[in-house]
Design an enzyme around this catalytic site. Structure first.
Site, PDB file in Angstrom:
ATOM      1  N   ASP A 299      -6.756  -2.437  -7.491  1.00  0.00           N
ATOM      2  CA  ASP A 299      -7.243  -3.096  -6.282  1.00  0.00           C
ATOM      3  C   ASP A 299      -7.577  -4.540  -6.597  1.00  0.00           C
ATOM      4  OD1 ASP A 299      -8.115  -2.213  -3.370  1.00  0.00           O
ATOM      5  OD2 ASP A 299      -9.491  -3.768  -4.069  1.00  0.00           O
TER       6      ASP A 299
ATOM      7  N   ARG B 186       0.818  -1.217   0.000  1.00  0.00           N
ATOM      8  CA  ARG B 186       0.000   0.000   0.000  1.00  0.00           C
ATOM      9  C   ARG B 186       0.853   1.269   0.000  1.00  0.00           C
ATOM     10  NH1 ARG B 186      -5.541  -0.649   1.736  1.00  0.00           N
ATOM     11  NH2 ARG B 186      -6.121  -2.681   0.961  1.00  0.00           N
TER      12      ARG B 186
ATOM     13  N   TYR C 179     -14.485 -12.067  -0.097  1.00  0.00           N
ATOM     14  CA  TYR C 179     -15.175 -10.805  -0.387  1.00  0.00           C
ATOM     15  C   TYR C 179     -16.502 -11.049  -1.092  1.00  0.00           C
ATOM     16  CZ  TYR C 179     -11.458  -7.858   1.310  1.00  0.00           C
ATOM     17  OH  TYR C 179     -10.567  -7.223   2.135  1.00  0.00           O
TER      18      TYR C 179
ATOM     19  N   ARG D 129      -3.228   6.567   1.205  1.00  0.00           N
ATOM     20  CA  ARG D 129      -3.680   7.757   1.929  1.00  0.00           C
ATOM     21  C   ARG D 129      -2.711   8.351   2.931  1.00  0.00           C
ATOM     22  NH1 ARG D 129      -8.868   4.699   3.583  1.00  0.00           N
ATOM     23  NH2 ARG D 129      -7.218   3.168   3.390  1.00  0.00           N
TER      24      ARG D 129
HETATM   25  O1  CP3 Z   1       0.160   0.769  -3.198  1.00  0.00           O
HETATM   26  C1  CP3 Z   1      -0.250  -0.359  -3.372  1.00  0.00           C
HETATM   27  O2  CP3 Z   1      -0.020  -1.318  -2.602  1.00  0.00           O
HETATM   28  C2  CP3 Z   1      -0.983  -0.669  -4.674  1.00  0.00           C
HETATM   29  C3  CP3 Z   1      -2.398  -0.597  -4.659  1.00  0.00           C
HETATM   30  C4  CP3 Z   1      -3.252  -1.529  -3.813  1.00  0.00           C
HETATM   31  C5  CP3 Z   1      -4.487  -1.100  -3.256  1.00  0.00           C
HETATM   32  N1  CP3 Z   1      -5.106  -2.173  -2.721  1.00  0.00           N
HETATM   33  C6  CP3 Z   1      -4.999   0.276  -3.299  1.00  0.00           C
HETATM   34  C7  CP3 Z   1      -6.076   0.677  -2.383  1.00  0.00           C
HETATM   35  C8  CP3 Z   1      -3.125  -2.890  -3.532  1.00  0.00           C
HETATM   36  C9  CP3 Z   1      -1.971  -3.833  -3.845  1.00  0.00           C
HETATM   37  C10 CP3 Z   1      -4.309  -3.284  -2.841  1.00  0.00           C
HETATM   38  C11 CP3 Z   1      -4.568  -4.674  -2.422  1.00  0.00           C
HETATM   39  C12 CP3 Z   1      -5.754  -4.965  -1.615  1.00  0.00           C
HETATM   40  N2  CP3 Z   1      -7.003  -4.395  -1.689  1.00  0.00           N
HETATM   41  C13 CP3 Z   1      -5.826  -6.018  -0.663  1.00  0.00           C
HETATM   42  C14 CP3 Z   1      -4.721  -6.988  -0.343  1.00  0.00           C
HETATM   43  C15 CP3 Z   1      -3.685  -6.399   0.517  1.00  0.00           C
HETATM   44  C16 CP3 Z   1      -4.118  -6.205   1.941  1.00  0.00           C
HETATM   45  O3  CP3 Z   1      -4.142  -5.038   2.358  1.00  0.00           O
HETATM   46  O4  CP3 Z   1      -4.387  -7.188   2.592  1.00  0.00           O
HETATM   47  C17 CP3 Z   1      -7.126  -6.004  -0.119  1.00  0.00           C
HETATM   48  C18 CP3 Z   1      -7.652  -6.937   0.973  1.00  0.00           C
HETATM   49  C19 CP3 Z   1      -7.865  -4.991  -0.781  1.00  0.00           C
HETATM   50  C20 CP3 Z   1      -9.298  -4.656  -0.605  1.00  0.00           C
HETATM   51  C21 CP3 Z   1      -9.505  -3.261  -0.187  1.00  0.00           C
HETATM   52  N3  CP3 Z   1      -9.291  -2.149  -0.992  1.00  0.00           N
HETATM   53  C22 CP3 Z   1      -9.972  -2.798   1.055  1.00  0.00           C
HETATM   54  C23 CP3 Z   1     -10.307  -3.696   2.237  1.00  0.00           C
HETATM   55  C24 CP3 Z   1     -10.037  -1.412   0.972  1.00  0.00           C
HETATM   56  C25 CP3 Z   1     -10.621  -0.474   1.987  1.00  0.00           C
HETATM   57  C26 CP3 Z   1      -9.833  -0.411   3.211  1.00  0.00           C
HETATM   58  C27 CP3 Z   1      -8.835   0.686   3.093  1.00  0.00           C
HETATM   59  O5  CP3 Z   1      -7.642   0.439   3.279  1.00  0.00           O
HETATM   60  O6  CP3 Z   1      -9.312   1.801   2.836  1.00  0.00           O
HETATM   61  C28 CP3 Z   1      -9.559  -1.024  -0.301  1.00  0.00           C
HETATM   62  C29 CP3 Z   1      -9.396   0.368  -0.827  1.00  0.00           C
HETATM   63  C30 CP3 Z   1      -8.035   0.759  -1.280  1.00  0.00           C
HETATM   64  N4  CP3 Z   1      -7.241   0.005  -2.095  1.00  0.00           N
HETATM   65  C31 CP3 Z   1      -7.375   1.997  -1.032  1.00  0.00           C
HETATM   66  C32 CP3 Z   1      -6.162   1.959  -1.722  1.00  0.00           C
HETATM   67  C33 CP3 Z   1      -5.119   3.037  -1.811  1.00  0.00           C
HETATM   68  C34 CP3 Z   1      -7.931   3.157  -0.234  1.00  0.00           C
HETATM   69  C35 CP3 Z   1      -8.944   3.824  -1.088  1.00  0.00           C
HETATM   70  C36 CP3 Z   1      -8.997   5.314  -0.940  1.00  0.00           C
HETATM   71  O7  CP3 Z   1      -8.147   6.028  -1.513  1.00  0.00           O
HETATM   72  O8  CP3 Z   1      -9.953   5.761  -0.307  1.00  0.00           O
END
Ligand code: CP3
Length: 340
Positions: free
Chosen positions: A73, A24, A149, A28
């Protein structure tokens, strides 16, 4: 010897400096990311190749990480199965959730190259913008984590619906997991054809299973995914939450790197996975401590892994939104100035 220390480490080959990137890393905690996000929704950001490129490069330019990860994502490929995927300011929501075998049979199989062409275009643009400064990692969710999911309809604390589904309808669960394995494997292969130089499969929720159920409901499908996307010179990483409970099952998996969480002891992982590179495993919450504590914790990890060519520094899970930037900077500097 591969040109990038991240790729060399992933293949457990000799290199000088220990590579670091963090899960990540585009997100944010970065003011520059929040600035982009103040103008577009998260889903729009994932659909616009020029914005994907901008935010993928932000952490590379700001901190000098040794790998970039595609901005997207794990839930993006699920939208075209006929499920609505939204991010209503926080946790994702998937509707309607899959609860019966008939729900699986209703899923819509689709042409990935067509429907996810915006991701592939994003990859081509990011590669162009990176000028091979660092390699680009592509990714997807594991079949089991995606099943979680789809069945829960979002995140969960105890995964009761997921477990009810797999234990009540084991045949439908295996149909769904096979379908997802083909989708994910083919999608990752297309990511490689579009330019990604490494892959990571996120089995974030695999760790909710017992080891024997992990062997039944996750591992065979992870194996199938890695088989489908296997390509000379492209290292494959599995991230698995709660890794410690499953190390004995991973030693012979067809991938090059295992990414471990902070509850898993590095030396134990190293011993149980003699032929794999290890990635990890700083607790993301340590980044909220005083900078000296962050540096000391990072040094302990570096000392432990000093002699292992197959080691990539990362966090044990994704970086948290409130993380102080200065501690990220200090972490990268600590890793980059460490002499093996
Ligand atoms: O920088 C990176 O790592 C690349 C982008 C990336 C995102 N999500 C962007 C994202 C990657 C590799 C992911 C993987 C992801 N997404 C996983 C597996 C990794 C982990 O954390 O276990 C999972 C389970 C998700 C599902 C997901 N996406 C959730 C549960 C959420 C909401 C929770 C949160 O952190 O806000 C997201 C949204 C998300 N994916 C954001 C980002 C930057 C936040 C969205 C925003 O900008 O509001």
């Amino acid at each position: 010897m591969p040109e990038h220390n991240f790729i060399a480490a992933a293949f457990s080959q000799p290199h000088e400096t220990i590579p670091i990137w963090i899960m990540r890393q585009a997100g944010r905690y970065l003011p520059q990311y929040r600035e982009v996000r103040s103008r577009v929704s998260f889903l729009d950001l994932c659909h616009k190749p020029e914005l994907m490129t901008k935010v993928t490069l932000q952490p590379i330019d700001i901190f000098g990480f040794d790998a970039a990860i595609l901005f997207s994502d794990i839930l993006i490929p699920l939208a075209h199965l006929g499920i609505s995927v939204t991010f209503p300011n926080g946790p994702p929501k998937l509707e309607p959730p899959l609860r019966e075998p008939a729900d699986v049979d209703r899923l819509n199989l689709y042409d990935i190259a067509d429907k996810l062409s915006f991701v592939l275009e994003g990859i081509r643009r990011i590669r162009g913008a990176l000028y091979d400064r660092v390699p680009l990692i592509g990714f997807c969710g594991s079949p089991f984590t995606l099943l979680c999911y789809l069945v829960e309809g979002g995140g969960s604390k105890d995964f009761t619906e997921t477990k009810k589904f797999i234990y009540t309808y084991p045949d439908a669960a295996s149909r769904l997991l096979s379908l997802l394995a083909d989708l994910v494997g083919n999608y990752l292969k297309l990511q490689i054809n579009s330019g990604v130089q490494a892959l990571q499969l996120f089995d974030t929720w695999g760790g909710i299973l017992s080891p024997s159920d992990y062997s039944r409901y996750s591992l065979p499908y992870v194996q199938r995914v890695f088989e489908l996307c296997h390509t000379e010179g492209i290292p494959r990483t599995l991230y698995l939450g709660n890794t410690a409970c499953f190390l004995h099952l991973l030693a012979d998996l067809n991938c090059e790197v295992i990414s471990i969480d902070w509850r898993t002891e590095l030396t134990l992982a190293g011993r149980q996975l003699p032929t794999k590179a290890i990635q990890g495993n700083l607790d993301p919450n340590i980044l909220f401590a005083p900078t000296a504590t962050v540096i000391a914790a990072a040094r302990t990890i570096l000392e432990t892994m000093r002699d292992r060519d197959g080691f990539i520094f990362n966090l044990g899970h994704g970086i948290l939104p409130q993380t102080p930037i200065d501690n990220v900077r200090a972490l990268v500097e600590t890793v980059h100035t460490f002499r093996r």
